[in-house]
Design a protein around this motif. Structure first.
Motif, PDB file in Angstrom:
ATOM      1  N   PHE A   1       0.741  -1.449   0.048  1.00  0.00           N
ATOM      2  CA  PHE A   1      -0.087  -0.228  -0.102  1.00  0.00           C
ATOM      3  C   PHE A   1       0.913   1.220   0.067  1.00  0.00           C
ATOM      4  O   PHE A   1       0.512   2.061  -0.727  1.00  0.00           O
ATOM      5  CB  PHE A   1      -0.925   0.195   1.291  1.00  0.00           C
ATOM      6  CG  PHE A   1      -1.925   1.273   0.818  1.00  0.00           C
ATOM      7  CD1 PHE A   1      -3.228   0.888   0.534  1.00  0.00           C
ATOM      8  CD2 PHE A   1      -1.946   2.289   1.625  1.00  0.00           C
ATOM      9  CE1 PHE A   1      -4.055   2.080   0.242  1.00  0.00           C
ATOM     10  CE2 PHE A   1      -2.625   3.495   1.560  1.00  0.00           C
ATOM     11  CZ  PHE A   1      -3.994   3.245   0.869  1.00  0.00           C
TER      12      PHE A   1
ATOM     13  N   LEU B   1      -2.117   5.499  -6.543  1.00  0.00           N
ATOM     14  CA  LEU B   1      -3.541   5.514  -5.798  1.00  0.00           C
ATOM     15  C   LEU B   1      -4.452   6.791  -6.619  1.00  0.00           C
ATOM     16  O   LEU B   1      -3.965   7.609  -6.883  1.00  0.00           O
ATOM     17  CB  LEU B   1      -3.494   5.576  -4.219  1.00  0.00           C
ATOM     18  CG  LEU B   1      -2.673   4.607  -3.643  1.00  0.00           C
ATOM     19  CD1 LEU B   1      -2.667   4.863  -2.265  1.00  0.00           C
ATOM     20  CD2 LEU B   1      -3.012   3.252  -3.943  1.00  0.00           C
TER      21      LEU B   1
ATOM     22  N   GLN C   1      -8.564   6.724  -2.752  1.00  0.00           N
ATOM     23  CA  GLN C   1      -7.520   5.747  -1.732  1.00  0.00           C
ATOM     24  C   GLN C   1      -6.858   6.445  -1.049  1.00  0.00           C
ATOM     25  O   GLN C   1      -6.387   6.213   0.107  1.00  0.00           O
ATOM     26  CB  GLN C   1      -6.935   4.787  -2.999  1.00  0.00           C
ATOM     27  CG  GLN C   1      -7.781   3.640  -3.528  1.00  0.00           C
ATOM     28  CD  GLN C   1      -7.122   3.179  -4.732  1.00  0.00           C
ATOM     29  OE1 GLN C   1      -6.320   3.625  -5.434  1.00  0.00           O
ATOM     30  NE2 GLN C   1      -7.582   1.865  -5.084  1.00  0.00           N
TER      31      GLN C   1
ATOM     32  N   TRP D   1      -6.573   6.459   3.076  1.00  0.00           N
ATOM     33  CA  TRP D   1      -5.121   6.524   4.046  1.00  0.00           C
ATOM     34  C   TRP D   1      -5.153   7.684   5.037  1.00  0.00           C
ATOM     35  O   TRP D   1      -4.915   7.392   6.437  1.00  0.00           O
ATOM     36  CB  TRP D   1      -4.082   6.463   3.113  1.00  0.00           C
ATOM     37  CG  TRP D   1      -2.744   6.809   3.763  1.00  0.00           C
ATOM     38  CD1 TRP D   1      -2.180   5.915   4.480  1.00  0.00           C
ATOM     39  CD2 TRP D   1      -1.918   8.075   3.936  1.00  0.00           C
ATOM     40  NE1 TRP D   1      -1.034   6.401   5.038  1.00  0.00           N
ATOM     41  CE2 TRP D   1      -0.767   7.836   4.617  1.00  0.00           C
ATOM     42  CE3 TRP D   1      -2.409   9.138   3.452  1.00  0.00           C
ATOM     43  CZ2 TRP D   1       0.057   8.839   4.920  1.00  0.00           C
ATOM     44  CZ3 TRP D   1      -1.321  10.461   3.530  1.00  0.00           C
ATOM     45  CH2 TRP D   1      -0.278   9.938   4.408  1.00  0.00           C
TER      46      TRP D   1
ATOM     47  N   LEU E   1      -1.996  -1.189   7.067  1.00  0.00           N
ATOM     48  CA  LEU E   1      -1.953  -1.070   5.657  1.00  0.00           C
ATOM     49  C   LEU E   1      -2.739  -2.199   5.124  1.00  0.00           C
ATOM     50  O   LEU E   1      -3.267  -2.064   3.834  1.00  0.00           O
ATOM     51  CB  LEU E   1      -0.461  -1.061   5.148  1.00  0.00           C
ATOM     52  CG  LEU E   1       0.085   0.278   5.998  1.00  0.00           C
ATOM     53  CD1 LEU E   1       1.648   0.348   5.572  1.00  0.00           C
ATOM     54  CD2 LEU E   1      -0.646   1.603   5.002  1.00  0.00           C
TER      55      LEU E   1
ATOM     56  N   TYR F   1      -5.534  -1.837   2.229  1.00  0.00           N
ATOM     57  CA  TYR F   1      -5.298  -2.591   0.970  1.00  0.00           C
ATOM     58  C   TYR F   1      -6.612  -3.284   0.421  1.00  0.00           C
ATOM     59  O   TYR F   1      -7.143  -3.187  -0.447  1.00  0.00           O
ATOM     60  CB  TYR F   1      -4.147  -3.367   0.916  1.00  0.00           C
ATOM     61  CG  TYR F   1      -3.792  -3.690  -0.286  1.00  0.00           C
ATOM     62  CD1 TYR F   1      -2.554  -3.157  -1.363  1.00  0.00           C
ATOM     63  CD2 TYR F   1      -4.188  -4.768  -1.095  1.00  0.00           C
ATOM     64  CE1 TYR F   1      -2.250  -3.367  -2.371  1.00  0.00           C
ATOM     65  CE2 TYR F   1      -3.678  -5.028  -2.438  1.00  0.00           C
ATOM     66  CZ  TYR F   1      -2.912  -4.547  -2.934  1.00  0.00           C
ATOM     67  OH  TYR F   1      -2.458  -4.794  -4.371  1.00  0.00           O
TER      68      TYR F   1
ATOM     69  N   VAL G   1      -7.974  -1.097  -2.288  1.00  0.00           N
ATOM     70  CA  VAL G   1      -7.407  -1.484  -3.348  1.00  0.00           C
ATOM     71  C   VAL G   1      -7.930  -2.942  -3.972  1.00  0.00           C
ATOM     72  O   VAL G   1      -8.691  -2.579  -5.115  1.00  0.00           O
ATOM     73  CB  VAL G   1      -6.002  -1.673  -3.203  1.00  0.00           C
ATOM     74  CG1 VAL G   1      -5.018  -1.758  -4.230  1.00  0.00           C
ATOM     75  CG2 VAL G   1      -5.614  -0.138  -2.502  1.00  0.00           C
TER      76      VAL G   1
END
Ligand SMILES: O=C(O)c1cc(C(=O)O)c2c(n1)C(=O)C(=O)c1cc(C(=O)O)[nH]c1-2
Length: 361
Positions: A40, A49, A53, A57, A233, A237, A241
């Motif tokens: 990530f 990203l 995204q 974070w 992370l 993800y 993601v």
């Protein structure tokens, strides 16, 4: 690959390491497990990203920031030595500030606002992944329950943070047009605070881990902390993601944001460009072909903006003389498209560039 200094298991014999060998063993744990290695972070720093995204974070990491002083207060509560407390309490001041509007948490809120969040939404901690909360709370519980040496050793990930912070700030400024130096101001202070904190903690651990057993526990504490960072992370993800499974109640793109300024009424300073506006590049901003990446970019002081093909076609016609109407007319002729639709599209696109201060009217 076998590590040079694998953390010994509890039932394994271990000789007493010299302080320098212990430091090398601790650094080796970071080299193998610190979160700079997480996919990530690689995506974040390399500009891979999308904005949502990056928002996910910023929102989730807020929880870590907000809980760090709670964690440090738990460490402080275990210290029986006033001199030690005097040093450690600085960490709480760094994050909380001495007054409202000051300190690291406040700077992280600015970062979150900088990527579009409403402050109240971030403060509410609604939308933060449960896995983020579990990881962060595991850290707080760890320092509250373990002996002081282990609590202090668990903060040693900070030995490795200046490198990742420098890489992150450079990467994000270069790769995301919505990130500015102001937005990332949080990290600037950390570049001096983290080494100061890490040096102190490292000396403490080297001095107090005086048996093989204590040295093993210090290593295990640092390993634990690396997993606290890593699992945060992993959770990001997985949710944002791939496979992109956002758990119920967690933040969904679009939530908790302040309305973008480009939706202001047409014609105003911040609104879409209209036909009669004459766009121009501000001083210091240039359209350039990047030979390495084989694409056009906008070069601004300390920042580079990637452009899509439409933006390049428009910006090639921005010369401080042509109006938006002229540009739309030329594009409509070249692409056999409807001029009024093009004019509306480029009016919005130019306003977005103006908001990033790489275009004026
Ligand atoms: O940006 C980063 O990658 C990063 C990492 C770490 C870390 O390694 O724990 C901290 C921070 N930032 C940070 O900003 C921070 O205030 C901080 C406090 C602590 C700690 O364990 O007490 N780690 C970290």
């Amino acid at each position: 690959m076998t590590a040079i200094f694998p953390t010994p298991a509890a039932d394994e014999d271990q000789r007493l390491l010299s302080p320098d060998e212990l430091e090398a063993a601790l650094r080796d744990i970071g080299a193998r497990r610190y979160h700079n290695l997480h996919p990530f972070h690689r995506l974040l720093h390399d500009g891979k990203l999308n904005k949502d995204q990056v928002r996910a974070w910023a929102l989730n990491r807020y929880y870590y920031q907000a809980m760090i002083p709670v964690k440090d207060a738990a460490v402080l509560a275990r210290m029986q030595d006033a001199q030690l407390r005097r040093i450690w309490r600085q960490r709480i001041v760094d994050h909380d500030g001495d007054a409202p509007g000051d300190g690291g948490i406040e700077r992280w809120l600015k970062l979150a606002e900088g990527v579009g969040f409403s402050r109240d939404y971030v403060l509410s901690t609604k939308g933060i992944l449960s896995a983020t909360k579990f990881s962060v709370e595991a850290y707080v519980h760890f320092v509250a329950e373990k002996p002081l040496l282990e609590a202090i050793a668990s903060s040693l990930t900070e030995m490795f943070s200046p490198t990742i912070i420098s890489e992150r700030v450079a990467g994000m400024l270069k790769n995301y047009d919505f990130i500015t130096k102001d937005t990332l101001a949080y990290f600037e202070k950390r570049l001096t605070q983290a080494p100061r904190d890490a040096d102190f903690a490292l000396e403490y651990v080297k001095q107090h881990a005086t048996t093989p057993e204590l040295q093993r526990k210090a290593m295990a504490a640092l390993t634990f902390k690396c997993t606290v960072l890593w699992t945060q992370l992993d959770a990001l993800y997985f949710a944002y993601v791939a496979p992109g499974m956002v758990p119920p109640e967690a933040w969904q793109p679009g939530e908790g944001l302040v309305a973008e300024k480009t939706t202001a009424p047409a014609g105003g300073k911040h609104g879409p460009f209209v036909g009669s506006d004459v766009p121009r590049l501000p001083r210091g901003v240039r359209l350039r072909f990047d030979d390495v990446r084989e694409k056009h970019v906008l070069l601004a002081p300390e920042r580079t903006f990637d452009l899509d093909d439409n933006a390049v076609a428009v910006l090639k016609l921005v010369d401080g003389k042509r109006s938006v109407g002229d540009i739309a007319g030329e594009l409509a002729a070249n692409y056999a498209a409807d001029r009024s639709l093009i004019e509306a599209d480029i009016g919005t696109m130019l306003a977005e560039l103006a908001q990033k201060r790489v275009l004026e009217r």
